[in-house]
Design an enzyme around this catalytic site. Sequence first.
Site, PDB file in Angstrom:
ATOM      1  N   GLU A 287       0.825  -1.203   0.000  1.00 48.97           N
ATOM      2  CA  GLU A 287       0.000   0.000   0.000  1.00 48.97           C
ATOM      3  C   GLU A 287       0.862   1.258   0.000  1.00 48.97           C
ATOM      4  O   GLU A 287       1.921   1.305   0.619  1.00 48.97           O
ATOM      5  CB  GLU A 287      -0.864   0.055   1.265  1.00 48.97           C
ATOM      6  CG  GLU A 287      -1.906  -0.999   1.349  1.00 48.97           C
ATOM      7  CD  GLU A 287      -2.674  -0.947   2.658  1.00 48.97           C
ATOM      8  OE1 GLU A 287      -3.668  -1.676   2.741  1.00 48.97           O
ATOM      9  OE2 GLU A 287      -2.287  -0.226   3.595  1.00 48.97           O
TER      10      GLU A 287
ATOM     11  N   GLU B 141      -2.008 -10.565  -5.808  1.00 45.08           N
ATOM     12  CA  GLU B 141      -2.190 -11.340  -7.030  1.00 45.08           C
ATOM     13  C   GLU B 141      -1.471 -10.681  -8.205  1.00 45.08           C
ATOM     14  O   GLU B 141      -0.867 -11.358  -9.039  1.00 45.08           O
ATOM     15  CB  GLU B 141      -3.685 -11.487  -7.357  1.00 45.08           C
ATOM     16  CG  GLU B 141      -4.494 -12.130  -6.262  1.00 45.08           C
ATOM     17  CD  GLU B 141      -5.086 -11.149  -5.257  1.00 45.08           C
ATOM     18  OE1 GLU B 141      -6.143 -11.474  -4.687  1.00 45.08           O
ATOM     19  OE2 GLU B 141      -4.503 -10.058  -5.029  1.00 45.08           O
TER      20      GLU B 141
END
Length: 134
Positions: free
Chosen positions: A42, A53
Amino acid sequence: MNGLIARAREMQDASHVPYSEYRVGAALETADGSVFAGCNLEVVNFSNSLHAEEVAIAEAVKAGHREFERLAVSSDRRDGVTPCGMCRQTLAEFCDAELVVACDEGDDADGKPVVTTHTLGELLPAAMEQDDLA
């Protein structure tokens, strides 16, 4: 499948999640049995954050792989997290609808992972395709 789940769980430790505190790991198995893993990263501008992913598939594609068999996704909350819509579409770019997506639900009483599986086609039944850009 347990080994793939274990790898996804391991990747959570590498996550950088100062805002959501929601750690996600992913492990992607190629057709030849290689495994590429990723974690979420993040940044303060959430739109520039990377999902586990995406990181896993980027590593695999960077290494020259284009055929995939299975993906395991796990969060630190063991809540059965599935790939988000953006990740589903990214996966659809490189994987067929039969890709098995294993979602970590935690452990049973014997300490074995409880996994819910889907196919990518079930999770994204109307994926955008190259022809949709014309």
